[in-house]
Scaffold this motif. Sequence first.
Motif, short mmCIF file in Angstrom:
data_model
loop_
_atom_site.label_atom_id
_atom_site.label_comp_id
_atom_site.label_asym_id
_atom_site.label_seq_id
_atom_site.Cartn_x
_atom_site.Cartn_y
_atom_site.Cartn_z
N UNK A 25 0.82 -1.21 0.00
CA UNK A 25 0.00 0.00 0.00
C UNK A 25 0.86 1.26 0.00
N UNK A 26 1.93 1.24 0.77
CA UNK A 26 2.81 2.41 0.83
C UNK A 26 3.49 2.65 -0.52
N UNK A 27 3.92 1.58 -1.18
CA UNK A 27 4.55 1.72 -2.50
C UNK A 27 3.55 2.24 -3.51
N UNK A 68 7.02 5.82 6.93
CA UNK A 68 5.93 6.05 7.88
C UNK A 68 4.93 4.89 7.91
N UNK A 69 4.97 4.02 6.93
CA UNK A 69 4.08 2.86 6.91
C UNK A 69 4.57 1.73 7.82
N UNK A 70 5.83 1.84 8.26
CA UNK A 70 6.40 0.80 9.13
C UNK A 70 6.20 1.17 10.59
N UNK A 71 6.13 0.17 11.46
CA UNK A 71 6.10 0.48 12.89
C UNK A 71 7.49 0.92 13.34
N UNK A 128 -4.27 0.93 9.03
CA UNK A 128 -3.45 -0.28 9.14
C UNK A 128 -2.16 -0.15 8.33
N UNK A 129 -2.27 0.39 7.12
CA UNK A 129 -1.09 0.49 6.27
C UNK A 129 -0.07 1.50 6.80
N UNK A 130 -0.51 2.43 7.64
CA UNK A 130 0.40 3.42 8.21
C UNK A 130 0.83 3.07 9.63
N UNK A 131 0.54 1.84 10.04
CA UNK A 131 0.99 1.30 11.33
C UNK A 131 0.48 2.07 12.54
#
Length: 165
Positions: A25-27, A68-71, A128-131
């Motif tokens: 989603x981030x890509x 920013x999509x990762x925790x 969800x996709x942005x953690x």
Amino acid sequence: FLMNEAAERKPLFESVAKGLLATLFAIVAREIKLENYTQRGIKRGIEQASHPAAGFAEQVRQYLEANCHRPLKVEDAATHMYMSKSSFSRHLRQETGVTFVELLTRARIECAQEMLRDTHLTSMAIADSLSFKSFTHFHAIFRDRVGCTPIQYRQQARNNAGSKN
């Protein structure tokens, strides 16, 4: 690969799948932002600007925008900048006047706004996709920072886009 993992009910499969989906989603969001999905084929004549001389705060901002999509934890950013956690935090606070968590939240809200404007993903999928910790947390933070709910923001963005045409 994922099908085998699912079929074999491997431990942590769900976490791996969610992580991969969040990355996807981030890509996709990034590529939409760069307008690489507006026309078929490779976009010519556009180069990613590299800013090796960018200052510390700008490098952190770029890192947060890209991840920013990762925790993320402050340790992750400090490691990326080749600094200790305490040195990184102190330097960041001196240059920006805010904490790592504040900058990360800003980056996530900005990305959420883009995704609400430019995709048809649900607010829950975006959260969800942005953690974000939960959809409820995302909703509250978004409303506090932007002044409206994600759904209201999307509607306003669509109304503004429609009035420009």
